[in-house]
Design an enzyme around this catalytic site. Structure first.
Site, PDB file in Angstrom:
ATOM      1  N   LYS A 146       0.866  -1.182   0.000  1.00 51.26           N
ATOM      2  CA  LYS A 146       0.000   0.000   0.000  1.00 51.26           C
ATOM      3  C   LYS A 146       0.896   1.223   0.000  1.00 51.26           C
ATOM      4  CE  LYS A 146      -4.521   0.579   0.128  1.00 51.26           C
ATOM      5  NZ  LYS A 146      -5.551  -0.355  -0.365  1.00 51.26           N
TER       6      LYS A 146
HETATM    7  P1  NAD Z   1     -12.754   7.475  -2.827  1.00 52.77           P
HETATM    8  O1  NAD Z   1     -11.727   8.475  -2.478  1.00 52.77           O
HETATM    9  O2  NAD Z   1     -13.161   7.327  -4.244  1.00 52.77           O
HETATM   10  O3  NAD Z   1     -14.071   7.705  -1.950  1.00 52.77           O
HETATM   11  C1  NAD Z   1     -14.028   7.793  -0.557  1.00 52.77           C
HETATM   12  C2  NAD Z   1     -15.399   8.281  -0.098  1.00 52.77           C
HETATM   13  O4  NAD Z   1     -15.422   8.278   1.337  1.00 52.77           O
HETATM   14  C3  NAD Z   1     -15.720   9.712  -0.534  1.00 52.77           C
HETATM   15  O5  NAD Z   1     -17.102   9.822  -0.823  1.00 52.77           O
HETATM   16  C4  NAD Z   1     -15.380  10.515   0.713  1.00 52.77           C
HETATM   17  O6  NAD Z   1     -16.082  11.741   0.787  1.00 52.77           O
HETATM   18  C5  NAD Z   1     -15.837   9.558   1.785  1.00 52.77           C
HETATM   19  N1  NAD Z   1     -15.234   9.851   3.091  1.00 52.77           N
HETATM   20  C6  NAD Z   1     -13.948  10.184   3.366  1.00 52.77           C
HETATM   21  N2  NAD Z   1     -13.814  10.425   4.675  1.00 52.77           N
HETATM   22  C7  NAD Z   1     -15.019  10.208   5.233  1.00 52.77           C
HETATM   23  C8  NAD Z   1     -15.519  10.288   6.553  1.00 52.77           C
HETATM   24  N3  NAD Z   1     -14.711  10.619   7.566  1.00 52.77           N
HETATM   25  N4  NAD Z   1     -16.819  10.009   6.758  1.00 52.77           N
HETATM   26  C9  NAD Z   1     -17.625   9.676   5.732  1.00 52.77           C
HETATM   27  N5  NAD Z   1     -17.218   9.577   4.454  1.00 52.77           N
HETATM   28  C10 NAD Z   1     -15.929   9.843   4.222  1.00 52.77           C
HETATM   29  O7  NAD Z   1     -12.173   6.073  -2.254  1.00 52.77           O
HETATM   30  P2  NAD Z   1     -12.578   4.605  -2.704  1.00 52.77           P
HETATM   31  O8  NAD Z   1     -11.602   4.151  -3.717  1.00 52.77           O
HETATM   32  O9  NAD Z   1     -14.027   4.553  -2.984  1.00 52.77           O
HETATM   33  O10 NAD Z   1     -12.250   3.782  -1.367  1.00 52.77           O
HETATM   34  C11 NAD Z   1     -13.204   3.625  -0.316  1.00 52.77           C
HETATM   35  C12 NAD Z   1     -12.808   2.438   0.554  1.00 52.77           C
HETATM   36  O11 NAD Z   1     -12.745   1.252  -0.240  1.00 52.77           O
HETATM   37  C13 NAD Z   1     -11.430   2.549   1.219  1.00 52.77           C
HETATM   38  O12 NAD Z   1     -11.473   1.904   2.466  1.00 52.77           O
HETATM   39  C14 NAD Z   1     -10.542   1.775   0.267  1.00 52.77           C
HETATM   40  O13 NAD Z   1      -9.360   1.319   0.892  1.00 52.77           O
HETATM   41  C15 NAD Z   1     -11.479   0.654  -0.101  1.00 52.77           C
HETATM   42  N6  NAD Z   1     -11.132  -0.038  -1.346  1.00 52.77           N
HETATM   43  C16 NAD Z   1     -11.012   0.642  -2.520  1.00 52.77           C
HETATM   44  C17 NAD Z   1     -10.738  -0.060  -3.685  1.00 52.77           C
HETATM   45  C18 NAD Z   1     -10.673   0.627  -5.024  1.00 52.77           C
HETATM   46  O14 NAD Z   1     -10.580  -0.085  -6.034  1.00 52.77           O
HETATM   47  N7  NAD Z   1     -10.761   1.930  -5.126  1.00 52.77           N
HETATM   48  C19 NAD Z   1     -10.537  -1.452  -3.641  1.00 52.77           C
HETATM   49  C20 NAD Z   1     -10.677  -2.118  -2.426  1.00 52.77           C
HETATM   50  C21 NAD Z   1     -10.973  -1.403  -1.284  1.00 52.77           C
END
Ligand code: NAD
Length: 424
Positions: A113
């Site tokens: 990561k």
């Molecule tokens: P992103 O940046 O696209 O979206 C994150 C979202 O969470 C946004 O809407 C943001 O406003 C919101 N957010 C941030 N802080 C917050 C808070 N304190 N309270 C409420 N909402 C909050 O990120 P993403 O890629 O969608 O990732 C989201 C989760 O999924 C993370 O835990 C990430 O590790 C996990 N994840 C992502 C992927 C991927 O392919 N992008 C794959 C596996 C896991």
């Protein structure tokens, strides 16, 4: 019992949480002492200072990290997070979870990561590009298509992956799309990658609801986080016929018991960047969203949002962990006693992202590209297989579903390390 060594470098609540999960899983499968610490602790990390010229001519130095947890089962793989609360301990925990996830779904990768301490919303497009390129520049000797392959995570996206791929390719002197995944299609991105994590989350929710004999058309869903994963999960679930009754981002939550038009909300966010001031539905806080009565609760933002304070108050039937590490260990102990709530643990629930990243990497290495239907069909086959293996492990050893998933992932990494032996 395994001893808990607290690392001076990675010391943080989230790293300790991942370590305790490891210890519990290692005890549950009697992992030999000789292999435990090697399997548990990150292999190596790089910390970098990133000086960026701001639009006003000043210079700001940002701090960035990359942690490679395990390189025994293939090149490392994992996203890069741009967020103001990133710490190296958090990055290490996320890298650990990536190792177990890749191993659980049978991908030939170790876990990694990356992260930069920055609020990307406060940078101009030019500043963001300079920061992304500088991060990749500093990582060049540490990553590569056969060493470690980054991808998007919170705060990063396709455009950023495109800049990083371009920076790397310029450095090595030839086009090297396989160095990152989650790229734009025009740069060798995969069909289906943008929606892969959310589509995988939705697919597993559908499968588990079938097991629970709940028709998805009757299911109500609350989703925390409306970024890549949360919004794509919302779209896929509403396509399956579920009713999305609440969504949120860091600015606000929106609640509408009659059902939210996900496409409209997404159009609004694409224009306004955040949900704040969205007029369709009642505003609620993120804390209220987590405690709404619903069939499925999907945390899809950051880790450690379900704690011992609110675990007893959840009113869902299925907790689908789209985010990494959304449930603290103390909350997990409470949920273990709440038999009416089923959990799809993060390492299984959000694995769709890394599975399609793997497909993207394969397509880049072979220069042979697949259709979206092919990608999604192959993804669902892998998720079905992983789900079956978790259910088998759960039944066989009477484990919780989280312990079943984690023990499978950890055992495979430990076995690979054992088989490789210790060098020299
Ligand atoms: P992103 O940046 O696209 O979206 C994150 C979202 O969470 C946004 O809407 C943001 O406003 C919101 N957010 C941030 N802080 C917050 C808070 N304190 N309270 C409420 N909402 C909050 O990120 P993403 O890629 O969608 O990732 C989201 C989760 O999924 C993370 O835990 C990430 O590790 C996990 N994840 C992502 C992927 C991927 O392919 N992008 C794959 C596996 C896991």
């Amino acid at each position: 019992m395994s001893k808990v060594i607290v690392s001076a470098l990675y010391n943080s609540d989230v790293f300790k949480m991942a370590c305790r999960q490891f210890d519990k899983a290692a005890d549950a499968i009697n992992l030999p002492e000789a292999i435990r610490d090697r399997t548990k602790y990150p292999r190596r990390c790089l910390s970098v200072a990133l000086p960026i010229k701001r639009d006003d001519g000043s210079v700001t130095v940002f701090e960035g990290y990359r942690v490679q947890h395990n390189l025994s089962t293939g090149p490392a793989k994992g996203g890069i997070r741009f967020h103001q609360s990133v710490t190296i301990g958090e990055v290490a925990a996320l890298a650990m979870w990536m190792s177990w996830k890749c191993s659980l779904v049978g991908l030939p990768y170790g876990g990694a990561k990356g992260g930069v301490i920055v609020n990307p919303g406060q940078l101009s497009a030019g500043e963001l590009e300079r920061l992304s390129r500088r991060y990749m520049q500093e990582m060049i000797n540490f990553i590569g298509p056969h060493i470690d392959i980054p991808a998007p995570d919170v705060g990063t996206n396709e455009t950023i992956m495109g800049w990083m791929m371009d920076t790397y390719s310029n450095h090595v002197g030839h086009n090297e799309p396989a160095v990152v995944t989650g790229k734009p299609l025009a740069l060798g991105g995969s069909q289906g990658r943008r929606e892969a994590t959310g589509a995988g989350v939705a697919y597993l929710i559908k499968k588990y609801l079938e097991d629970m004999k709940i028709p998805i058309q009757k299911a109500t869903v609350a989703i925390q986080g409306f970024g890549n994963v949360g919004s794509e999960a919302a779209l896929a679930l509403s396509n399956y016929g579920a009713k999305i009754i609440a969504i949120s981002d860091y600015t606000t939550g929106i609640h509408d018991p009659k059902g939210i038009d996900v496409r409209k909300a997404l159009d609004y966010v694409n224009y306004a960047r955040v949900l704040k001031d969205y007029h369709l539905g009642e505003p609620i806080t993120n804390e209220q969203l987590l405690e709404l009565k619903c069939t499925v609760l999907v945390p899809a933002a950051l880790e450690r949002v379900i704690t011992d304070k609110n675990a007893g108050k959840l009113k869902c039937r299925l907790l689908a962990e789209a985010a990494n590490g959304p449930t603290t260990n103390a909350a997990d102990r409470i949920l273990d006693r709440r038999e009416e709530i089923e959990i799809i643990p993060d390492v299984l629930c959000n694995a769709g992202g890394v599975v399609v990243s793997y497909f993207e990497w394969l397509q880049n290495l072979q220069n042979f590209y697949w259709s979206r239907d092919e990608v999604l069909a192959k993804l669902f086959t892998i998720l079905d297989r992983a789900k079956d293996s978790v259910e088998f492990q759960k039944r066989k050893f009477k484990f919780s579903r989280r312990l079943a998933a984690q023990t499978l992932g950890i055992a495979r990494v430990a076995e690979a390390k054992q088989s490789r032996g210790l060098f020299p």
